[in-house]
Design an enzyme around this catalytic site. Structure first.
Site, PDB file in Angstrom:
ATOM      1  N   ASP A 122       0.874  -1.172   0.000  1.00 20.47           N
ATOM      2  CA  ASP A 122       0.000   0.000   0.000  1.00 20.47           C
ATOM      3  C   ASP A 122       0.906   1.214   0.000  1.00 20.47           C
ATOM      4  O   ASP A 122       1.570   1.502   1.002  1.00 20.47           O
ATOM      5  CB  ASP A 122      -0.923  -0.023   1.221  1.00 20.47           C
TER       6      ASP A 122
ATOM      7  N   GLU B 261      -0.171   4.253  -0.954  1.00 20.03           N
ATOM      8  CA  GLU B 261      -1.192   5.313  -0.892  1.00 20.03           C
ATOM      9  C   GLU B 261      -1.779   5.591  -2.271  1.00 20.03           C
ATOM     10  O   GLU B 261      -1.075   5.755  -3.260  1.00 20.03           O
ATOM     11  CB  GLU B 261      -0.655   6.610  -0.269  1.00 20.03           C
ATOM     12  N   ASN B 262      -3.076   5.588  -2.245  1.00 18.46           N
ATOM     13  CA  ASN B 262      -3.850   5.707  -3.486  1.00 18.46           C
ATOM     14  C   ASN B 262      -3.465   4.607  -4.468  1.00 18.46           C
ATOM     15  O   ASN B 262      -3.417   4.813  -5.675  1.00 18.46           O
ATOM     16  CB  ASN B 262      -3.691   7.091  -4.122  1.00 18.46           C
TER      17      ASN B 262
ATOM     18  N   GLY C 135      -3.944   4.071   5.329  1.00 14.06           N
ATOM     19  CA  GLY C 135      -3.269   5.270   5.814  1.00 14.06           C
ATOM     20  C   GLY C 135      -4.237   6.346   6.258  1.00 14.06           C
ATOM     21  O   GLY C 135      -3.946   7.126   7.163  1.00 14.06           O
ATOM     22  N   ASP C 136      -5.426   6.417   5.601  1.00  9.18           N
ATOM     23  CA  ASP C 136      -6.439   7.399   5.985  1.00  9.18           C
ATOM     24  C   ASP C 136      -7.455   6.783   6.937  1.00  9.18           C
ATOM     25  O   ASP C 136      -8.543   7.299   7.100  1.00  9.18           O
ATOM     26  CB  ASP C 136      -7.132   7.957   4.737  1.00  9.18           C
TER      27      ASP C 136
ATOM     28  N   HIS D  77     -24.563 -13.208  11.873  1.00  9.86           N
ATOM     29  CA  HIS D  77     -24.743 -11.818  12.287  1.00  9.86           C
ATOM     30  C   HIS D  77     -24.693 -10.925  11.061  1.00  9.86           C
ATOM     31  O   HIS D  77     -23.994 -11.197  10.083  1.00  9.86           O
ATOM     32  CB  HIS D  77     -23.716 -11.394  13.339  1.00  9.86           C
TER      33      HIS D  77
ATOM     34  N   ASP E 204     -19.670 -14.777   8.908  1.00  7.49           N
ATOM     35  CA  ASP E 204     -20.702 -14.229   9.796  1.00  7.49           C
ATOM     36  C   ASP E 204     -21.528 -15.321  10.467  1.00  7.49           C
ATOM     37  O   ASP E 204     -22.273 -15.041  11.417  1.00  7.49           O
ATOM     38  CB  ASP E 204     -21.638 -13.302   9.000  1.00  7.49           C
TER      39      ASP E 204
ATOM     40  N   LEU F  91     -31.595 -11.194  19.719  1.00 10.98           N
ATOM     41  CA  LEU F  91     -30.207 -11.657  19.775  1.00 10.98           C
ATOM     42  C   LEU F  91     -29.299 -10.759  18.926  1.00 10.98           C
ATOM     43  O   LEU F  91     -29.625 -10.472  17.771  1.00 10.98           O
ATOM     44  CB  LEU F  91     -30.105 -13.103  19.288  1.00 10.98           C
TER      45      LEU F  91
END
Ligand SMILES: *[C@@H]1O[C@H](CO)[C@@H](O)[C@H](O)[C@H]1NC(C)=O
Length: 504
Positions: free
Chosen positions: A226, A228-229, A302-303, A422, A441, A474
């Site tokens: 990564d 960034e962008n 990063g963001d 869930h 899930d 639940l």
């Protein structure tokens, strides 16, 4: 005539022991690229390290304790955690930096792109029990990152900035991932916001972020960077067929970079050697030179994009660009640590294929059983006097976990093909759609009941969360948290159920 220098028996032994005992960061130091951040909840990463590895906080009284290695250079003292966290829940609050630079990781603060449920924008902390493993037979716990979970240090010192060289490695669970942004470990922005291309250099693990950025061979998961962008599998922000889909349970992932040169390497963390999946020049468009900022992230982008999931066991950041030879020695050290799976459950075992019913233990509600009305999972007053149709609504078939074979899934007796899962933190009865999300899930890991009765059912994919009845509905609830059913009052009772043979 000359005589070759001879090593006596003791010196040979010392050399061999030194090699065997060296931790990953000792190896990086020997290679001239020392660790400037060293994080692990499973073991010491220096042979001489005997300080704290991580801190846990328990739900019963908010007390914290530090967990260290059993001995200098050794495996974490999981028994100390188990005893501190007995009959309550525990979160990992700090992952200490072993390098001496003070680059500890704590709960990630709000960022440009947080999307979890905390109204203040903080990420979740990880459960202390979501990722049990053994190292050479000794139990330890990794850091299980569910979506919206993340750690960060925006004040890190000594880490690479600008175009300075660095190396990164991490050991992950190769089977725990998704295709959301971004399960990362490494160098990121100090502002928790996207400040532009080249402002990050972190290891990414997962099946891409669906944005058309990098991919490798097959369907993933892949080790990528990564930056960034963009998640990068190589030079192009597209496909690199030399970056393979990872299929091992434990994976060693490496990213390293120096001026106009970077590499991705990886391998099975439990055996064998590393391979190089990319080594070459930087991508075009703001990545040469790099503008690294030196903050450290774990589990988010990063963001603070925090939709991804994964499991982290150990990792480091170095100063300098480590040689392949140094990394190969680190891989040998990781393999020698002998990571292996262990049981995810405790308390009474369930028998696959059996029919069960689950009775509430909160004093208000001891005649109520987990049942369903359509897709809503709730509690209802049920006894042997009710009709068969009613009894079937409160009866469940135990299956091997759809998302992890170490846990269980629960199929409705009266609605074959539908399982308890869930969704948005509520338990629902839904048809299995075959997706990885559904499988995750619908998988739950029983523990000895937190109130001392029966069992508590921990969500496999959100292990801070347990089945809880709250106003007869639940949910998966955590012991304190941003959602109304996370209330700490009566938590242990509300998450404990006596499991018996099914009514039907
Ligand atoms: C089960 O039977 C009892 C006693 O007749 C009744 O009070 C209760 O409402 C019944 N439960 C359901 C879910 O119909």
């Amino acid at each position: 005539m000359f005589s070759r220098p001879r090593l006596d028996r003791a010196s040979v032994l010392a050399l061999i022991l030194g090699l065997v005992n060296a931790g990953p960061c000792d190896i990086y130091s020997s290679g001239g690229t020392p660790c400037v951040a060293a994080h692990s909840t499973t073991r010491a990463l220096y042979s001489g390290y005997s300080g704290a590895l991580y801190q846990v906080s328990r739900g019963s009284d908010g007390a914290t304790t530090n967990i260290g290695p059993l001995s200098a250079g050794g495996v974490a003292n999981a028994a100390a955690q188990d005893s501190f966290c007995a009959s309550t829940t525990c979160l990992i609050t700090i992952i200490y930096d072993q390098s001496g630079h003070g680059n500890h990781l704590t709960q990630a603060p709000p960022g440009g792109a947080a999307n979890g449920p905390d109204p203040n924008g903080y990420d979740y902390l990880a459960s202390a029990v979501g990722a049990p493993v053994t190292l050479n037979g000794q139990k330890a716990y990794g850091v299980f990152i569910s979506p919206f979970t993340g750690y960060r240090n925006n004040a890190a010192t000594g880490t690479a900035t600008g175009d300075a060289p660095e190396g990164l490695y991490a050991v992950f669970d190769g089977t725990h991932f998704n295709a959301k942004c971004c399960f990362d470990y490494g160098n990121a922005e100090k502002s928790s916001d996207d400040t532009g291309n080249g402002h990050m250099e972190a290891i990414y693990f997962g099946a891409g972020d669906g944005s058309g950025h990098g991919t490798g061979a097959g369907n993933g998961p892949w080790i990528m960077a990564d930056l960034e962008n963009g998640l990068f599998s190589g030079y192009n922000p597209g496909n690199n067929p030399a970056d393979p889909t990872i299929s091992s349970r434990f994976v060693t992932a490496i990213v390293k970079g120096e001026p106009n040169q970077w590499a991705i390497r990886g391998g099975n963390a439990a055996s064998g050697s590393l391979s190089t999946y990319y080594s070459g020049i930087r991508p075009a468009g703001g990545y040469n030179p790099m503008s690294k900022e030196g903050a450290i992230i774990l589990g988010t982008g990063g963001d603070n994009s925090d939709g991804a999931q994964g499991t982290f066991y150990e990792g480091v950041m170095t100063t300098g660009y480590p040689s392949d030879a140094t990394e190969n020695l680190v891989q040998a050290n990781i393999v020698a640590a002998n990571y292996a799976v262990t049981s995810l459950i405790s308390g009474p075992a369930l028998s696959v294929g059996s029919h069960i019913s689950l009775r509430a233990t909160t004093p208000c509600c001891v005649t109520r059983y987990i049942a369903h009305t359509g897709s809503i999972v709730n509690t209802q007053v049920i006894s042997s006097a009710n009709t068969t149709a009613v009894k079937q609504t409160a009866s469940w078939i135990v299956h091997t976990g759809l998302g992890n074979s170490g846990c269980y899934s629960f199929e409705s007796v009266d609605t074959p093909g539908s399982y308890i899962r869930h969704s948005n933190y509520e338990l629902m009865l839904n048809v299995d759609d075959g997706s990885m999300l559904f499988a995750d899930d619908a998988t739950f890991c029983p523990e000895t009941g937190l109130d001392g009765q029966g069992s508590s059912l921990r969500s496999w994919s959100y292990p801070t969360r347990y089945w809880r009845h709250y106003n007869a509905i639940l949910y998966i609830a955590s012991n304190g948290g941003p959602l109304f059913f996370d209330a700490t009052n009566l938590f242990n009772d509300d998450v404990s159920f006596v499991i018996s043979a099914g009514f039907a």
